[in-house]
Design a protein around this motif. Sequence first.
Motif, PDB file in Angstrom:
ATOM      1  N   HIS A 249      20.122   9.280  16.596  1.00  0.00           N
ATOM      2  CA  HIS A 249      19.149   8.573  17.428  1.00  0.00           C
ATOM      3  C   HIS A 249      17.919   8.230  16.588  1.00  0.00           C
ATOM      4  N   GLN A 250      17.306   7.118  16.898  1.00  0.00           N
ATOM      5  CA  GLN A 250      16.146   6.664  16.140  1.00  0.00           C
ATOM      6  C   GLN A 250      15.097   6.096  17.084  1.00  0.00           C
ATOM      7  N   PHE A 251      13.839   6.439  16.836  1.00  0.00           N
ATOM      8  CA  PHE A 251      12.733   5.818  17.560  1.00  0.00           C
ATOM      9  C   PHE A 251      11.484   5.891  16.695  1.00  0.00           C
ATOM     10  N   THR A 252      10.488   5.121  17.047  1.00  0.00           N
ATOM     11  CA  THR A 252       9.223   5.086  16.311  1.00  0.00           C
ATOM     12  C   THR A 252       8.078   5.356  17.282  1.00  0.00           C
ATOM     13  N   LEU A 253       7.210   6.281  16.917  1.00  0.00           N
ATOM     14  CA  LEU A 253       6.040   6.592  17.733  1.00  0.00           C
ATOM     15  C   LEU A 253       5.026   5.448  17.645  1.00  0.00           C
ATOM     16  N   ASP A 254       4.097   5.409  18.583  1.00  0.00           N
ATOM     17  CA  ASP A 254       3.106   4.333  18.615  1.00  0.00           C
ATOM     18  C   ASP A 254       2.250   4.298  17.350  1.00  0.00           C
TER      19      ASP A 254
ATOM     20  N   LEU B 136      -1.119  19.913   9.385  1.00  0.00           N
ATOM     21  CA  LEU B 136      -1.298  19.834   7.939  1.00  0.00           C
ATOM     22  C   LEU B 136      -1.408  18.392   7.446  1.00  0.00           C
ATOM     23  N   MET B 137      -0.684  17.457   8.076  1.00  0.00           N
ATOM     24  CA  MET B 137      -0.729  16.075   7.607  1.00  0.00           C
ATOM     25  C   MET B 137      -1.965  15.324   8.099  1.00  0.00           C
ATOM     26  N   SER B 138      -2.774  15.976   8.948  1.00  0.00           N
ATOM     27  CA  SER B 138      -3.938  15.274   9.494  1.00  0.00           C
ATOM     28  C   SER B 138      -5.266  15.992   9.259  1.00  0.00           C
ATOM     29  N   THR B 139      -5.264  17.324   9.040  1.00  0.00           N
ATOM     30  CA  THR B 139      -6.537  18.055   8.931  1.00  0.00           C
ATOM     31  C   THR B 139      -6.581  18.997   7.730  1.00  0.00           C
ATOM     32  N   ALA B 140      -5.787  18.739   6.680  1.00  0.00           N
ATOM     33  CA  ALA B 140      -5.818  19.599   5.495  1.00  0.00           C
ATOM     34  C   ALA B 140      -7.229  19.626   4.901  1.00  0.00           C
TER      35      ALA B 140
ATOM     36  N   GLU C  30      -5.681  10.847   2.594  1.00  0.00           N
ATOM     37  CA  GLU C  30      -6.003  10.060   3.796  1.00  0.00           C
ATOM     38  C   GLU C  30      -5.292   8.712   3.799  1.00  0.00           C
ATOM     39  N   SER C  31      -5.026   8.155   2.636  1.00  0.00           N
ATOM     40  CA  SER C  31      -4.375   6.842   2.585  1.00  0.00           C
ATOM     41  C   SER C  31      -2.854   6.949   2.597  1.00  0.00           C
ATOM     42  N   ARG C  32      -2.297   8.039   2.098  1.00  0.00           N
ATOM     43  CA  ARG C  32      -0.849   8.143   1.937  1.00  0.00           C
ATOM     44  C   ARG C  32      -0.159   9.003   2.993  1.00  0.00           C
ATOM     45  N   TYR C  33      -0.894   9.862   3.674  1.00  0.00           N
ATOM     46  CA  TYR C  33      -0.281  10.731   4.676  1.00  0.00           C
ATOM     47  C   TYR C  33      -0.491  10.207   6.094  1.00  0.00           C
ATOM     48  N   ALA C  34      -0.648   8.910   6.215  1.00  0.00           N
ATOM     49  CA  ALA C  34      -0.730   8.268   7.531  1.00  0.00           C
ATOM     50  C   ALA C  34       0.626   8.358   8.222  1.00  0.00           C
ATOM     51  N   PRO C  35       0.653   8.493   9.565  1.00  0.00           N
ATOM     52  CA  PRO C  35       1.944   8.583  10.269  1.00  0.00           C
ATOM     53  C   PRO C  35       2.883   7.424   9.961  1.00  0.00           C
TER      54      PRO C  35
ATOM     55  N   LYS D 224      -3.252   6.385  14.452  1.00  0.00           N
ATOM     56  CA  LYS D 224      -2.611   5.357  13.639  1.00  0.00           C
ATOM     57  C   LYS D 224      -3.585   4.890  12.569  1.00  0.00           C
ATOM     58  N   ARG D 225      -3.107   4.782  11.321  1.00  0.00           N
ATOM     59  CA  ARG D 225      -3.970   4.383  10.210  1.00  0.00           C
ATOM     60  C   ARG D 225      -3.268   3.315   9.372  1.00  0.00           C
ATOM     61  N   PRO D 226      -4.030   2.567   8.605  1.00  0.00           N
ATOM     62  CA  PRO D 226      -3.396   1.560   7.742  1.00  0.00           C
ATOM     63  C   PRO D 226      -2.389   2.202   6.801  1.00  0.00           C
ATOM     64  N   VAL D 227      -1.327   1.472   6.498  1.00  0.00           N
ATOM     65  CA  VAL D 227      -0.252   1.967   5.638  1.00  0.00           C
ATOM     66  C   VAL D 227      -0.230   1.159   4.347  1.00  0.00           C
ATOM     67  N   PRO D 228      -0.196   1.814   3.185  1.00  0.00           N
ATOM     68  CA  PRO D 228      -0.151   1.067   1.925  1.00  0.00           C
ATOM     69  C   PRO D 228       1.155   0.299   1.781  1.00  0.00           C
ATOM     70  N   ARG D 229       1.097  -0.753   1.004  1.00  0.00           N
ATOM     71  CA  ARG D 229       2.299  -1.541   0.730  1.00  0.00           C
ATOM     72  C   ARG D 229       3.318  -0.684  -0.002  1.00  0.00           C
ATOM     73  N   LEU D 230       4.585  -0.790   0.413  1.00  0.00           N
ATOM     74  CA  LEU D 230       5.643  -0.030  -0.240  1.00  0.00           C
ATOM     75  C   LEU D 230       5.922  -0.640  -1.606  1.00  0.00           C
ATOM     76  N   LEU D 231       5.594   0.110  -2.653  1.00  0.00           N
ATOM     77  CA  LEU D 231       5.770  -0.377  -4.018  1.00  0.00           C
ATOM     78  C   LEU D 231       7.225  -0.245  -4.452  1.00  0.00           C
ATOM     79  N   ARG D 232       7.769  -1.297  -5.042  1.00  0.00           N
ATOM     80  CA  ARG D 232       9.130  -1.245  -5.582  1.00  0.00           C
ATOM     81  C   ARG D 232       9.056  -1.440  -7.098  1.00  0.00           C
ATOM     82  N   PRO D 233       9.181  -0.362  -7.866  1.00  0.00           N
ATOM     83  CA  PRO D 233       9.136  -0.497  -9.326  1.00  0.00           C
ATOM     84  C   PRO D 233      10.348  -1.274  -9.848  1.00  0.00           C
TER      85      PRO D 233
END
Length: 446
Positions: free
Chosen positions: A28-33, A130-134, A202-207, A236-245
């Motif tokens: 099963h698959q779903f995405t939170l808001d 841990l992913m929000s208040t470290a 803060e930039s990389r551990y966004a949901p 919800k926070r901005p998500v960095p562009r997925l880099l493809r080396p």
Amino acid sequence: MDTLCSRMLLFLGLAPFMTLAATPPPTHQFTLDNGLQVLIREDHRAPLVTSHLWFKVGSADEAPGQTGLSHVLEHMLYKGSGKTCADEASRILESIGAEENAFTTQDVTGYHQTLAPRYLGVVFELMADLMSTARLHADDLAREIAVIREERILRTDDNVDAAALEHFTALAHFANSYRTPTIGWMHDLQRVDAGELRHWYESRYAPGNAVLVIVGDVTLAQVQPLAERYFGVLQKRPVPRLLRPVELQLPGERHLTLHRDVATPQLLMAFNLPGLATAKDPHTVHALRLLNALLGGADSARLPKKLELTERVLNHVETRYDERTRGDSLLLLSAELTDPPQADLDEVQARIWQEIEALRSTPPSLDELERARTRLIAQQVYARDSIAKQARELATFQTIGLPWRLLDEDARALAKVTPQDIREAASTWLTRERLSVVHVQKGGGR
């Protein structure tokens, strides 16, 4: 045995694996808001569940001067948060009988726990916190950096094989960020800044930059409310562009000689190849996987059979190809000469090229191909015996930007590869214009 009988026996041997591979468990698959992707795969064979929370950040995302940040952050995450003191999260997990660990690679940082299903809510609450208040305190950072530097000395700088591989990786990934070591360069580790690490967190551990995969004795009805309760409240926070080396189309032939305190000379070779996420046609990648299996991906492959068992010029030789990367990949060959050497590195390299040229010019027999195909499909089937392996494979596909359903279609994709496809893949991709070579010679120096 005639060819028809041989093919029938191979088909009969492969058929059970094809049947098993074609019947995946309920998923099963779903995405939170807030953007967090959630995958749940039911496996009710044992009263256990594994939870994998992976973030789409690894050493490939790090700029020069910032190497090691992702791995440092993994070490720091358990050093206190809004709800826990330093290392308290690990103690809580231990108290409920959970096996837990974390890791960092070129593409991802992951945290995983395996435990009784009734405690899944505890894991979710801890990981969401841990992913929000470290806290990421500077004093804790200084101590952890000292630990990581010692880890680097022990595992890389003072490890001849690991140090050679690090140099080799930097050479083979000529124009892409996979050249960055996951643990970071020592001179960068000496100047990691707490503010810099906080920004990375803060930039990389966004949901929206994370994937949560649950596999085990649970149902969608059990897991979805828990995910909503604990992870759904995260902002919800901005998500960095997925880099493809991605590597240059023709990076050119590259050579490096290292003098190290090795017992016997070693040879490293690599060809720049696409991965599943960067290939124009995935069929090419499946042909390359089987090509790797035929060349050196098993003890019965061509290189070990000829150079270890027949000619006895190598103690060991193997090839590896990881197609499940976010960017381009490598077909990596490693070989160790006998002691005393029966040939020098140039002679061994020439003999390896003879085997490569044979695959470039002549398709393998159908029997040889079917044996390699059966091994790969069997590995996929056997991976289902472990809920942790299932979770890791599902999370890998999601984090590199590919649908997880490709995993369940893998056996059918491999079944379509023909001997001629193998020859074409070798002819196209195993060329000197894509080759890196490192000779590790006996001698001093670091």
